[in-house]
Design an enzyme around this catalytic site. Structure first.
Site, mmCIF file in Angstrom:
data_model
loop_
_atom_site.group_PDB
_atom_site.id
_atom_site.type_symbol
_atom_site.label_atom_id
_atom_site.label_comp_id
_atom_site.label_asym_id
_atom_site.label_seq_id
_atom_site.Cartn_x
_atom_site.Cartn_y
_atom_site.Cartn_z
ATOM 1 N N GLY A 210 11.081 1.085 13.513
ATOM 2 C CA GLY A 210 11.069 -0.235 12.900
ATOM 3 C C GLY A 210 10.005 -0.301 11.820
ATOM 4 O O GLY A 210 10.014 0.477 10.879
ATOM 5 N N GLY A 211 9.077 -1.223 11.967
ATOM 6 C CA GLY A 211 8.042 -1.367 10.947
ATOM 7 C C GLY A 211 8.637 -1.778 9.612
ATOM 8 O O GLY A 211 9.822 -2.135 9.507
ATOM 9 N N THR A 212 7.832 -1.715 8.569
ATOM 10 C CA THR A 212 8.295 -2.138 7.243
ATOM 11 C C THR A 212 9.445 -1.273 6.756
ATOM 12 O O THR A 212 10.451 -1.788 6.261
ATOM 13 C CB THR A 212 7.131 -2.089 6.244
ATOM 14 O OG1 THR A 212 6.079 -2.949 6.696
ATOM 15 C CG2 THR A 212 7.588 -2.559 4.874
ATOM 16 N N ALA A 213 9.342 0.054 6.896
ATOM 17 C CA ALA A 213 10.374 0.955 6.378
ATOM 18 C C ALA A 213 11.705 0.731 7.081
ATOM 19 O O ALA A 213 12.760 0.600 6.442
ATOM 20 C CB ALA A 213 9.926 2.404 6.525
ATOM 21 N N LYS B 32 -1.036 -12.107 -5.243
ATOM 22 C CA LYS B 32 -1.684 -10.971 -5.891
ATOM 23 C C LYS B 32 -1.221 -10.923 -7.346
ATOM 24 O O LYS B 32 -0.053 -10.682 -7.625
ATOM 25 C CB LYS B 32 -1.301 -9.669 -5.168
ATOM 26 C CG LYS B 32 -1.785 -8.398 -5.850
ATOM 27 C CD LYS B 32 -1.257 -7.162 -5.126
ATOM 28 C CE LYS B 32 -1.626 -5.880 -5.863
ATOM 29 N NZ LYS B 32 -1.040 -4.681 -5.208
ATOM 30 N N LEU C 210 7.187 6.744 5.603
ATOM 31 C CA LEU C 210 6.295 7.882 5.794
ATOM 32 C C LEU C 210 7.044 9.141 6.203
ATOM 33 O O LEU C 210 6.534 10.249 6.022
ATOM 34 C CB LEU C 210 5.227 7.540 6.832
ATOM 35 C CG LEU C 210 4.315 6.361 6.493
ATOM 36 C CD1 LEU C 210 3.359 6.077 7.640
ATOM 37 C CD2 LEU C 210 3.552 6.613 5.208
ATOM 38 N N GLU D 157 -2.350 1.302 -6.185
ATOM 39 C CA GLU D 157 -1.224 0.677 -6.886
ATOM 40 C C GLU D 157 -0.080 0.287 -5.942
ATOM 41 O O GLU D 157 1.077 0.186 -6.353
ATOM 42 C CB GLU D 157 -0.695 1.587 -8.008
ATOM 43 C CG GLU D 157 -1.677 1.870 -9.128
ATOM 44 C CD GLU D 157 -1.908 0.679 -10.056
ATOM 45 O OE1 GLU D 157 -1.308 -0.382 -9.830
ATOM 46 O OE2 GLU D 157 -2.706 0.820 -11.007
ATOM 47 N N ILE E 273 4.922 0.617 0.003
ATOM 48 C CA ILE E 273 6.055 -0.293 0.147
ATOM 49 C C ILE E 273 6.960 -0.219 -1.077
ATOM 50 O O ILE E 273 8.191 -0.310 -0.969
ATOM 51 C CB ILE E 273 5.567 -1.734 0.395
ATOM 52 C CG1 ILE E 273 4.880 -1.822 1.761
ATOM 53 C CG2 ILE E 273 6.708 -2.733 0.314
ATOM 54 C CD1 ILE E 273 4.292 -3.179 2.072
#
Length: 510
Positions: free
Chosen positions: A11-14, A78, A335, A344, A348
């Site tokens: 799962g996670g962001t990826a 941001k 990852l 930079e 993501i």
């Protein structure tokens, strides 16, 4: 053979970015199911808390309201990155800082680089936009009346990466029909064609699917361990290999900078990312040039805390990417695909780009996948090379020579042929849009302009006609006037977020 069942491992962001992208692209394929298999035992890295403006396009496509992102993920705005100490101190720039804003480098659409090169002794390149001075004044990029995902000044976000993953998961499951299965995958079995046939859980259960997305993090369970796809090591270009990450609570009334701070030190740099209730701070360094004990001491000074008052998480960083990100019936993202240090907001950004590229080129017929896989592999490999070039640019054009690290990274470290060609070209002529000729260069000419001339890169000044000089001067004056106007109109960043939170609670009942 038709693909009907897709498994996303991790799962996670990826994983949840992949789930949302795939679910949106395959909405018309009603017989396809997408399942995210997420281990309850394995945590996520969770330090990718900065983004670039491209993320807004993806969130809009997924149907996630900006208000929900702001309300649930400790989100702040941001406007760009403030770089400090990436150059040797000078009398003309005593603070030794520059901005890489998200605003356009072309005021009024004009390329005013020639004007800057002639007047570089009396101005900073970022002055071609209103963003830096508004960021320094801690102003929000949006008005109260601004529409969702729109601002007076271009912006991205800082957010809690764990909560962002949860928001993506909620959207994928509730709005897009993605399934969720808690399980820890420990292995997989190949079929006679060398494709993945089924996954094996920790308990020995066999889970059979037609296609697999490997989001298993640095483990790279399928693409790395099972398929043994070679890893293209880029440690010879980027020397930093370790990060110490820590989260520091902040006061409810403290100012919130609308930018990421990237502060260089003798063996690397630090990030400082402000959320609504805490700061995410990371100390990136080369272990060949600094010991962990010294790194902790440096971090403690930045935090103004004793070393016994915080416990940083140590993250080894292996720079590079898999030679292929799509092999047979498996794609690797996040990852599991590759990693370059988070300068930079690269993590993501590359994951979002790769997930979208894969989803848009995905075919429900297995027989037609190989062409798409070959094309996407070339595109993603090129993207990784150019992202690594852009990150390396920040180091290699520095004039710092005060430590072994900076001497090595400016004088000894290899550069790609394309990066060196571009630097040679830009010493003669300033960067033009046509210099960045591929859509797979995630960082375009405006990004290069802000970094090159923020770091005082030497380019031969071009002669201008009287008309050009007058025209460029007028465009810069318009920017200055607009800056002053916005400075009086825009709210303080913290105040805007507080007002939003109050309004959201009143309207949503939460």
């Amino acid at each position: 053979m038709r693909v009907k069942n897709i498994a996303i491992i991790g799962g996670g962001t990826a994983g949840w970015l992949a789930a949302n992208h795939l679910a949106v692209e395959l909405r018309a394929e009603t017989d396809i199911t997408i399942t995210v298999i997420e281990s309850p035992e394995i945590g996520i890295i969770g330090v990718g808390e900065g983004t670039v403006p491209h993320i807004k396009k993806s969130l809009l496509k997924f149907g996630i309201p900006e208000a929900e992102l702001l309300a649930t993920c400790d989100t702040t705005f941001k406007k760009g990155i403030k770089f400090v100490d990436w150059m040797a101190p000078s009398a003309s720039n005593p603070e030794n800082s520059y901005y890489h804003p998200f605003s356009s480098a072309y005021p009024g659409g004009a390329d005013v680089t020639s004007w800057y090169l002639k007047n570089s002794a009396s101005m900073e390149f970022a002055d071609v936009t209103e963003a830096p001075s508004l960021a320094e004044a801690m102003k929000s990029p949006k008005r109260i009346s601004s529409a969702p995902y729109e601002g007076v000044v271009n912006y991205a976000y800082h957010f809690n990466a764990v909560k962002f993953g949860q928001l993506l998961a909620k959207n994928a499951k509730e709005k897009l029909g993605v399934l969720h299965k808690p399980a820890t995958i420990v292995n997989a079995q190949l079929n006679e064609h060398g494709e993945v046939d089924y996954l094996i859980t920790k308990e020995g259960e066999q889970l059979q699917y037609d296609f697999f997305v490997d989001c298993s993090g640095f483990h790279s369970l399928i693409m790395g361990k099972l398929f043994n796809i070679p890893f293209v090591d880029k440690s010879s270009q980027l020397l930093t290999d370790t990060a110490l990450a820590v989260q520091i609570p902040t006061e409810a009334n403290s100012q919130i900078p609308p930018y990421t701070l990237a502060k260089a030190h003798s063996a690397g740099w630090m990030w400082d990312i402000p959320l609504t209730n805490r700061r995410g701070v990371g100390f990136v360094y080369s272990s060949a040039h600094m010991t962990e004990d010294v790194a902790v001491e440096h971090l403690s000074r930045h935090l103004q805390l004793n070393t016994d008052q915080f416990s940083p998480r140590k993250i080894p960083m292996r720079m590079g990417y898999r030679e292929k990100f799509w092999c047979k019936n498996v794609v690797a993202l996040g990852l599991a695909q590759g990693f370059v240090e988070p300068l930079e907001a690269t993590s993501i950004f590359v994951t979002d780009f790769s997930a979208e590229l894969f989803a848009r080129n995905f075919s429900v017929e297995k027989e037609s996948m190989s062409v798409a896989a070959d094309y996407c592999n070339k595109a993603v490999a090129y993207t990784w090379e150019r992202v690594i070039d852009f990150v390396q640019l920040h180091y290699c054009i520095s004039d710092r020579q005060d430590s072994a690290f900076w001497r090595a990274t400016t004088q000894e470290v290899k550069r790609s042929d394309i990066l060196q060609e571009r630097l040679d070209m830009w010493a003669v002529n300033s960067p033009k849009k046509l210099d960045i000729f591929s859509r797979f260069d995630l960082f375009d000419v405006e990004n290069f302009l802000f970094v090159l001339y923020g770091m005082k890169y030497k380019t031969r000044a071009k002669n201008m006609t009287v008309y050009e000089e007058d025209y460029f001067r007028q465009e810069i004056e318009k920017v200055n006037m607009y800056r002053k106007k916005l400075s009086g109109e825009l709210l303080d960043h913290r105040l805007w977020l507080d007002k939003f939170a109050t309004a959201y609670q009143q309207t949503s009942g939460k």
